[in-house]
Design an enzyme around this catalytic site. Structure first.
Site, PDB file in Angstrom:
ATOM      1  N   LYS A 214      13.221 -42.296  14.752  1.00  0.00           N
ATOM      2  CA  LYS A 214      12.991 -43.724  14.389  1.00  0.00           C
ATOM      3  C   LYS A 214      11.659 -44.120  14.533  1.00  0.00           C
ATOM      4  CE  LYS A 214      17.986 -44.395  14.503  1.00  0.00           C
ATOM      5  NZ  LYS A 214      19.077 -44.544  15.252  1.00  0.00           N
TER       6      LYS A 214
ATOM      7  N   ARG B 114      33.752 -31.965   0.717  1.00  0.00           N
ATOM      8  CA  ARG B 114      34.966 -31.179   0.656  1.00  0.00           C
ATOM      9  C   ARG B 114      35.856 -31.698  -0.385  1.00  0.00           C
ATOM     10  NH1 ARG B 114      36.026 -32.519   6.778  1.00  0.00           N
ATOM     11  NH2 ARG B 114      35.132 -34.352   5.888  1.00  0.00           N
TER      12      ARG B 114
ATOM     13  N   ILE C  26      19.844 -54.024  11.466  1.00  0.00           N
ATOM     14  CA  ILE C  26      18.755 -54.851  11.640  1.00  0.00           C
ATOM     15  C   ILE C  26      17.594 -54.669  10.728  1.00  0.00           C
ATOM     16  CG2 ILE C  26      17.038 -55.561  13.269  1.00  0.00           C
ATOM     17  CD1 ILE C  26      18.666 -54.328  15.696  1.00  0.00           C
TER      18      ILE C  26
HETATM   19  P1  NDP Z   1      29.186 -38.978   7.623  1.00  0.00           P
HETATM   20  O1  NDP Z   1      29.433 -37.361   8.355  1.00  0.00           O
HETATM   21  O2  NDP Z   1      30.232 -39.751   8.114  1.00  0.00           O
HETATM   22  O3  NDP Z   1      29.541 -38.476   6.096  1.00  0.00           O
HETATM   23  C1  NDP Z   1      28.729 -37.631   5.242  1.00  0.00           C
HETATM   24  C2  NDP Z   1      28.942 -37.763   3.931  1.00  0.00           C
HETATM   25  O4  NDP Z   1      28.518 -36.748   3.278  1.00  0.00           O
HETATM   26  C3  NDP Z   1      30.701 -37.115   3.830  1.00  0.00           C
HETATM   27  O5  NDP Z   1      31.140 -37.689   3.030  1.00  0.00           O
HETATM   28  C4  NDP Z   1      30.311 -35.725   3.439  1.00  0.00           C
HETATM   29  O6  NDP Z   1      31.452 -35.173   2.562  1.00  0.00           O
HETATM   30  C5  NDP Z   1      29.110 -35.814   2.654  1.00  0.00           C
HETATM   31  N1  NDP Z   1      28.531 -34.588   2.444  1.00  0.00           N
HETATM   32  C6  NDP Z   1      27.903 -33.601   3.377  1.00  0.00           C
HETATM   33  N2  NDP Z   1      27.304 -32.680   2.934  1.00  0.00           N
HETATM   34  C7  NDP Z   1      27.477 -32.839   1.498  1.00  0.00           C
HETATM   35  C8  NDP Z   1      26.936 -32.190   0.522  1.00  0.00           C
HETATM   36  N3  NDP Z   1      26.555 -30.780   0.662  1.00  0.00           N
HETATM   37  N4  NDP Z   1      27.233 -32.779  -0.693  1.00  0.00           N
HETATM   38  C9  NDP Z   1      27.716 -33.779  -0.920  1.00  0.00           C
HETATM   39  N5  NDP Z   1      28.227 -34.429   0.138  1.00  0.00           N
HETATM   40  C10 NDP Z   1      28.207 -34.014   1.333  1.00  0.00           C
HETATM   41  O7  NDP Z   1      27.948 -39.451   7.658  1.00  0.00           O
HETATM   42  P2  NDP Z   1      27.603 -40.950   8.182  1.00  0.00           P
HETATM   43  O8  NDP Z   1      28.062 -41.689   7.147  1.00  0.00           O
HETATM   44  O9  NDP Z   1      27.682 -41.223   9.570  1.00  0.00           O
HETATM   45  O10 NDP Z   1      25.886 -40.832   8.074  1.00  0.00           O
HETATM   46  C11 NDP Z   1      25.181 -40.760   6.638  1.00  0.00           C
HETATM   47  C12 NDP Z   1      23.887 -41.088   6.918  1.00  0.00           C
HETATM   48  O11 NDP Z   1      23.709 -42.280   7.318  1.00  0.00           O
HETATM   49  C13 NDP Z   1      23.015 -39.944   7.861  1.00  0.00           C
HETATM   50  O12 NDP Z   1      21.749 -39.706   7.455  1.00  0.00           O
HETATM   51  C14 NDP Z   1      22.990 -41.005   9.241  1.00  0.00           C
HETATM   52  O13 NDP Z   1      21.731 -40.348  10.031  1.00  0.00           O
HETATM   53  C15 NDP Z   1      22.731 -42.150   8.595  1.00  0.00           C
HETATM   54  N6  NDP Z   1      22.992 -43.463   9.338  1.00  0.00           N
HETATM   55  C16 NDP Z   1      24.276 -43.372   9.828  1.00  0.00           C
HETATM   56  C17 NDP Z   1      24.693 -44.486  10.705  1.00  0.00           C
HETATM   57  C18 NDP Z   1      26.324 -44.551  11.093  1.00  0.00           C
HETATM   58  O14 NDP Z   1      26.455 -45.636  11.895  1.00  0.00           O
HETATM   59  N7  NDP Z   1      26.829 -43.637  10.956  1.00  0.00           N
HETATM   60  C19 NDP Z   1      23.882 -45.589  10.996  1.00  0.00           C
HETATM   61  C20 NDP Z   1      22.528 -45.458  10.459  1.00  0.00           C
HETATM   62  C21 NDP Z   1      22.148 -44.458   9.733  1.00  0.00           C
HETATM   63  P3  NDP Z   1      33.031 -35.025   3.395  1.00  0.00           P
HETATM   64  O15 NDP Z   1      33.610 -36.220   3.258  1.00  0.00           O
HETATM   65  O16 NDP Z   1      33.588 -34.108   2.195  1.00  0.00           O
HETATM   66  O17 NDP Z   1      32.675 -34.477   4.728  1.00  0.00           O
HETATM   67  N1  HSE Z   2      23.595 -42.029  16.355  1.00  0.00           N
HETATM   68  C1  HSE Z   2      22.742 -43.362  16.367  1.00  0.00           C
HETATM   69  C2  HSE Z   2      22.992 -44.243  17.535  1.00  0.00           C
HETATM   70  C3  HSE Z   2      23.581 -44.193  15.245  1.00  0.00           C
HETATM   71  O1  HSE Z   2      23.558 -43.923  18.554  1.00  0.00           O
HETATM   72  O2  HSE Z   2      22.318 -45.320  17.527  1.00  0.00           O
HETATM   73  C4  HSE Z   2      22.763 -43.997  13.793  1.00  0.00           C
HETATM   74  O3  HSE Z   2      21.246 -44.334  13.722  1.00  0.00           O
END
Ligand code: NDP
Ligand code: HSE
Length: 442
Positions: A208, A50, A139
């Site tokens: 996972k 966005r 971890i």
């Molecule tokens: P979020 O939803 O918080 O962030 C996603 C980001 O990606 C946002 O900044 C979004 O933009 C951006 N985005 C989405 N679509 C597009 C696109 N088409 N082009 C460019 N940018 C895009 O996700 P998380 O940070 O929580 O998770 C990210 C990854 O990490 C996932 O694969 C998740 O499974 C993994 N993960 C997350 C954990 C967690 O605790 N959150 C733990 C372990 C793994 P915008 O800001 O504009 O919306």
């Molecule tokens: N949604 C996950 C959880 C975190 O509840 O453990 C990202 O892997």
């Protein structure tokens, strides 16, 4: 600046929970990271979806934020994909590799769906693919399995790798509350997402498990290979039944190497299970994660910590960034996919497990024998049987009652246990099979 001192260019795809934390640490800890790598890491851009939103929380020059991810991946030595989901993440990772960039990702869904394609591209372009953060957040578990245990033979990996479900089950155990009200509480406290389906139905844990099994057994396992049951059927009664056995209920990701007469196979499954309170995984509370590994020479190993959250997950991502940056400095790559064993993934019916079955039955002569006969027909050996009267009623001619029978079995193939439960459900003497749960870890 000569090429030995020129910065290593890092592009972030995604500036959300994880990407934001990575950006802040890359900036605030730049000097230490440069010293550890041997060259500075330069953040060259953060791609988001966005445009026009306030990004001051990222703590970077606003000019670095872009919605043109395709352009960004062509300008980096290391691309960090923390967008999530399948597209555009997959295409951007492949494009980054084509441009010669190494890739760090936290994307378990994509890796479990299409890991071999990503590995093949990394091999073709001579770059790294690292993904420590994709399983169990902070971890360190993937590199220990892939690298530290590369000289050993892993026999099993047993994990609590989803924090949301562990929070819900732990809260049900400590409060006695039911499933729905506990999920609502978890959402109010921010432990469960607004749409928690992927967590509660076990999809996240299954992805996972596929990644863990692939690394542990040098065999390609995808999320489609993983047997999956979530926790939405777990009732307060199941939790109470577990308590009576001195057990807790956990959503377990179970990866086992199973010896067979015609060669070994692997069993990979995700389901709720009762485990004894004395088991190390039983003490994993709230939203924490833990992984219990059993290897032939090392024996039992336990890894424990935070499985999610911006900073904890960023720790794993940054560790990967430093690792692949060091490879760039030294020349060469880290280990790639090892799928040489190519073991068959066994169907769930072949999994050896134990069941805890609660039955609501007529308290009449011969009922226990009929129930026992059903187990015997399927060659399922009963370990314990307990009966308690649950209701008395007088039909006018004689006093009849109903009883709860609680049967715990010895180990048997899951198919035999499932067939036993099906047959029991059809017996006229059985009013209801009130609960069925697998038992693990004795
Ligand atoms: P979020 O939803 O918080 O962030 C996603 C980001 O990606 C946002 O900044 C979004 O933009 C951006 N985005 C989405 N679509 C597009 C696109 N088409 N082009 C460019 N940018 C895009 O996700 P998380 O940070 O929580 O998770 C990210 C990854 O990490 C996932 O694969 C998740 O499974 C993994 N993960 C997350 C954990 C967690 O605790 N959150 C733990 C372990 C793994 P915008 O800001 O504009 O919306
Ligand atoms: N949604 C996950 C959880 C975190 O509840 O453990 C990202 O892997």
């Amino acid at each position: 600046m000569d090429s030995e001192q020129s910065p290593i260019r890092v592009a972030l795809l995604g500036g959300g929970t994880v990407g934001g934390a990575v950006a802040r640490k890359l900036t605030s800890n730049a000097d230490a990271l440069a010293a550890r790598v041997g060259r500075p890491l330069e953040l060259v851009g953060i791609a988001v979806r966005r445009a026009g939103r306030d990004r001051s929380d990222l703590g970077v020059d606003p000019a670095l934020v872009t919605t043109d991810a395709e352009d960004l991946v062509a300008r980096a030595d290391i691309v960090v994909e923390v967008i999530g989901g399948f597209e555009p993440a997959r295409s951007l990772i492949l494009a980054a590799m084509e441009h010669g960039a190494s890739v760090v990702t936290a994307n378990k869904a994509l890796l479990a769906e299409d890991g071999p394609t990503l590995y093949a591209a990394a091999d073709a372009h001579g770059v790294d693919l690292y993904y420590e953060a994709s399983v169990a957040g902070a971890i360190p578990i993937l590199r220990p399995i892939h690298e530290s245990l590369a000289g050993d033979d892993v026999r099993s990996v047993l994990g609590i790798v989803n924090g949301t479900t562990n929070f819900v089950l732990d809260a049900m155990d400590s409060t006695g509350a039911g499933y729905s009200e506990t999920v609502e509480r978890a959402q109010a406290l921010g432990y469960a997402e607004a749409d928690p389906t992927a967590d509660l139905e076990g999809f996240d844990a299954a992805a996972k498990a596929a990644i863990l099994a692939s690394l542990a057994f040098h065999t390609r396992v995808s999320s489609a290979d993983v047997y999956r049951e979530g926790i939405s059927e777990v009732s307060a009664g199941d939790i109470e039944a577990a308590r009576e056995m001195d057990c807790v209920v956990k959503l377990l990701s179970i990866c086992e190497r199973v010896p067979g007469e015609d060669g070994d196979g692997v069993s990979v499954r995700v389901h709720p299970a009762m485990i004894p309170r004395s088991h190390p995984l039983a003490s994993v509370r709230e939203a924490f994660n833990a992984v219990f590994v059993d290897a032939a020479a090392a024996g039992e190993l336990m890894f424990y910590g935070q499985g999610a959250g911006g900073d904890p997950t960023a720790s794993a991502v940054l560790g990967d960034i430093v690792a692949v940056a060091r490879h760039r400095v030294a020349g060469g790559r880290g280990p790639g996919e090892t799928a040489y064993a190519d073991l068959p993934v066994l169907p769930m019916g072949d999994a050896l497990t134990r069941y805890h079955v609660s039955l609501d039955v007529a308290d009449e002569p011969g009922v226990l024998a009929k129930v026992a006969a059903v187990f015997a027909e399927q060659h399922v050996s009963i370990e314990t049987v307990r009966q308690q009267i649950i209701e008395d009623r007088d039909d006018g001619r004689e006093t009849r009652g109903r009883a709860q029978l609680i049967v715990v079995t010895h180990v048997a193939p899951d198919s035999a246990l499932a067939a036993t439960v099906d047959t029991l459900s059809a017996l006229p003497e059985v009013a209801e099979v009130t609960s069925v749960m697998r038992v693990v870890g004795f």
